[in-house]
Write a protein that holds these residues in place. Sequence first.
Motif, PDB file in Angstrom:
ATOM      1  N   ARG A  71       6.289 -10.258 -12.521  1.00  0.00           N
ATOM      2  CA  ARG A  71       5.924 -10.493 -11.124  1.00  0.00           C
ATOM      3  C   ARG A  71       5.363  -9.245 -10.458  1.00  0.00           C
ATOM      4  NH1 ARG A  71      11.524 -12.428  -8.863  1.00  0.00           N
ATOM      5  NH2 ARG A  71      12.220 -10.952 -10.476  1.00  0.00           N
ATOM      6  N   VAL A  72       5.394  -8.115 -11.147  1.00  0.00           N
ATOM      7  CA  VAL A  72       4.969  -6.843 -10.558  1.00  0.00           C
ATOM      8  C   VAL A  72       3.724  -6.320 -11.262  1.00  0.00           C
ATOM      9  CG1 VAL A  72       5.608  -4.436 -10.121  1.00  0.00           C
ATOM     10  CG2 VAL A  72       7.322  -6.247  -9.895  1.00  0.00           C
ATOM     11  N   GLU A  73       2.751  -5.927 -10.479  1.00  0.00           N
ATOM     12  CA  GLU A  73       1.571  -5.235 -10.991  1.00  0.00           C
ATOM     13  C   GLU A  73       1.480  -3.896 -10.268  1.00  0.00           C
ATOM     14  OE1 GLU A  73      -3.323  -5.609 -11.212  1.00  0.00           O
ATOM     15  OE2 GLU A  73      -2.114  -7.279 -10.441  1.00  0.00           O
ATOM     16  N   LEU A  74       1.715  -2.833 -10.992  1.00  0.00           N
ATOM     17  CA  LEU A  74       1.679  -1.481 -10.421  1.00  0.00           C
ATOM     18  C   LEU A  74       0.400  -0.791 -10.846  1.00  0.00           C
ATOM     19  CD1 LEU A  74       2.892   0.992  -8.988  1.00  0.00           C
ATOM     20  CD2 LEU A  74       4.162   1.482 -11.104  1.00  0.00           C
ATOM     21  N   ARG A  75      -0.424  -0.434  -9.872  1.00  0.00           N
ATOM     22  CA  ARG A  75      -1.674   0.275 -10.138  1.00  0.00           C
ATOM     23  C   ARG A  75      -1.535   1.701  -9.628  1.00  0.00           C
ATOM     24  NH1 ARG A  75      -6.821  -3.765  -9.104  1.00  0.00           N
ATOM     25  NH2 ARG A  75      -5.843  -5.708  -9.830  1.00  0.00           N
ATOM     26  N   LEU A  76      -1.510   2.641 -10.557  1.00  0.00           N
ATOM     27  CA  LEU A  76      -1.347   4.048 -10.207  1.00  0.00           C
ATOM     28  C   LEU A  76      -2.692   4.659  -9.836  1.00  0.00           C
ATOM     29  CD1 LEU A  76       1.122   5.073 -13.046  1.00  0.00           C
ATOM     30  CD2 LEU A  76       1.684   4.414 -10.694  1.00  0.00           C
TER      31      LEU A  76
ATOM     32  N   ALA B 276       0.856  -1.189   0.000  1.00  0.00           N
ATOM     33  CA  ALA B 276       0.000   0.000   0.000  1.00  0.00           C
ATOM     34  C   ALA B 276       0.887   1.232   0.000  1.00  0.00           C
ATOM     35  CB  ALA B 276      -0.921  -0.007   1.209  1.00  0.00           C
ATOM     36  N   GLY B 277       1.136   1.763  -1.192  1.00  0.00           N
ATOM     37  CA  GLY B 277       1.985   2.937  -1.324  1.00  0.00           C
ATOM     38  C   GLY B 277       3.178   2.670  -2.208  1.00  0.00           C
TER      39      GLY B 277
ATOM     40  N   ILE C 258       1.339  -3.470  -6.281  1.00  0.00           N
ATOM     41  CA  ILE C 258       1.625  -2.172  -5.656  1.00  0.00           C
ATOM     42  C   ILE C 258       0.459  -1.235  -5.932  1.00  0.00           C
ATOM     43  CG2 ILE C 258       3.226  -0.241  -5.507  1.00  0.00           C
ATOM     44  CD1 ILE C 258       5.360  -2.081  -6.714  1.00  0.00           C
ATOM     45  N   LEU C 259      -0.122  -0.694  -4.878  1.00  0.00           N
ATOM     46  CA  LEU C 259      -1.259   0.207  -4.990  1.00  0.00           C
ATOM     47  C   LEU C 259      -0.796   1.613  -4.640  1.00  0.00           C
ATOM     48  CD1 LEU C 259      -3.891  -2.133  -3.285  1.00  0.00           C
ATOM     49  CD2 LEU C 259      -3.401  -1.855  -5.739  1.00  0.00           C
ATOM     50  N   ALA C 260      -0.526   2.392  -5.678  1.00  0.00           N
ATOM     51  CA  ALA C 260       0.052   3.724  -5.512  1.00  0.00           C
ATOM     52  C   ALA C 260      -1.037   4.771  -5.374  1.00  0.00           C
ATOM     53  CB  ALA C 260       0.943   4.050  -6.708  1.00  0.00           C
ATOM     54  N   GLU C 261      -0.781   5.771  -4.556  1.00  0.00           N
ATOM     55  CA  GLU C 261      -1.728   6.875  -4.431  1.00  0.00           C
ATOM     56  C   GLU C 261      -1.537   7.897  -5.547  1.00  0.00           C
ATOM     57  OE1 GLU C 261      -3.556   9.790  -1.049  1.00  0.00           O
ATOM     58  OE2 GLU C 261      -1.440   9.265  -0.864  1.00  0.00           O
ATOM     59  N   GLU C 262      -0.297   8.183  -5.895  1.00  0.00           N
ATOM     60  CA  GLU C 262      -0.033   9.197  -6.914  1.00  0.00           C
ATOM     61  C   GLU C 262      -0.196   8.607  -8.316  1.00  0.00           C
ATOM     62  OE1 GLU C 262       3.142  12.080  -6.226  1.00  0.00           O
ATOM     63  OE2 GLU C 262       3.617  11.016  -4.365  1.00  0.00           O
ATOM     64  N   PRO C 263      -0.383   9.470  -9.319  1.00  0.00           N
ATOM     65  CA  PRO C 263      -0.631   8.980 -10.679  1.00  0.00           C
ATOM     66  C   PRO C 263       0.637   8.634 -11.449  1.00  0.00           C
ATOM     67  CG  PRO C 263      -0.844  11.360 -10.643  1.00  0.00           C
ATOM     68  CD  PRO C 263      -0.608  10.936  -9.210  1.00  0.00           C
ATOM     69  N   HIS C 264       1.771   8.531 -10.773  1.00  0.00           N
ATOM     70  CA  HIS C 264       3.021   8.180 -11.427  1.00  0.00           C
ATOM     71  C   HIS C 264       3.841   7.294 -10.497  1.00  0.00           C
ATOM     72  CE1 HIS C 264       2.789  12.577 -10.382  1.00  0.00           C
ATOM     73  NE2 HIS C 264       3.356  12.071  -9.341  1.00  0.00           N
TER      74      HIS C 264
END
Length: 401
Positions: A72-77, A8-9, A34-40
């Motif tokens: 192996r990585v899923e990044l959600r902006l 988370a972040g 990965i659950l990102a708060e910012e759009p980048h």
Amino acid sequence: MTRVLVVAGHGMTGHRLADQLLALDTARDWRIVILAEEPHPAYDRMALSTYLAGRSRDELTLADRDFLTDPRVELRLASPVVRADRAAHTVVTKGGDRIRYDVLVLATGSRPFVPPVPGRDLKHCFVYRTFEDLDAIRRTVRPGGQGVVVGGGLLGLEAAHALSRLGVRPHVVEAAPHLMPAQLDAEAAEVLHRHAAGLGLRLHCGTVVAKVHARSGGTVRAVTLGDGTTLDAGLVVFAAGIRPRDELAGPLDLARGERGGFLVDAYCRTADPHIWAIGECAAVQGRCHGLVAPGYAMAESVATQLTGRDAEPFDRADGATTLKLLGVHMATFGTTTHSGDLRPVEVAFADGTTRYAKIFLRPDTGTLLGGILAGDTGSRSRLGSFVGRRPPADLEQLLLP
């Protein structure tokens, strides 16, 4: 069987965790969401001021192509976690997506602290935290105008220096009696004060911003300080510290530290064996750490543990920092803050008003505990190697070569 790590972040600490886990997970046991708060993606927030100086977002981005394309990585902006269910091992994003985890690591970072000053919500009042904050500042500044930075710590001085390079004449307001009160004593701060004033920063220590005044259009016109001084200003930047982002402690029914932050042990574990916390949001044994180096140490410790390896407990008794601020060298090594009955012996060395050093010695053994350096002093790393030992006979020469 592949396990799912939800982070988370995606700040500097969250990225370091994911990057380290990819390197250590040679068996490919983990999938990382990965659950990102910012759009980048994560970027070097420590170098954020260089963005105003002309560096691009891409140049500051920490996530390289290999990371972003790793299967192996899923990044959600722009997908921060807003709810969670410990019993079901799920989190829910702002967009409504429900994601199951085997391990959840909270790396939500911190938020800028804005003191409850009347007028703080006016147009042209900013914080200094993200690309978007700096874009808004850049659109607002008028060369030749004046600005006020609230906070005389590291971030506030960086913000003031950035404003000066944009053509703004900055005032810095610090509530403490001197600059950088968390790291420096009064004498070391005086070295910094003289240098900052010589660069054109107008410094107001030992006072606060009492009110921000508005123009007819709702923008900033002036600032009144606690001592009655009124400063004309076209913008105000709040850089008065940070507070841990621990809003998920309630939904997760997790304990907080006395001053906020997710309460974790020396291995960054919460009371739930499936949930960890790292970085500025983590209250390690009750204490939050606002620098990136401790956050990186936490991230590396958790990555080590998740791959079945033994990790050392997190210990930041050594709060060493090295700062090249406004062109002047400031550093600490070892332990420079002390509590309890065993008061250290303090020995200070000065060379005029441009160089200063102080060391702390155990009164019973004479061993070196730590020190503060300001100006053109000796090497922090070399001096730090003597911590825990009696200092050498030529210590003064090492401090002020």
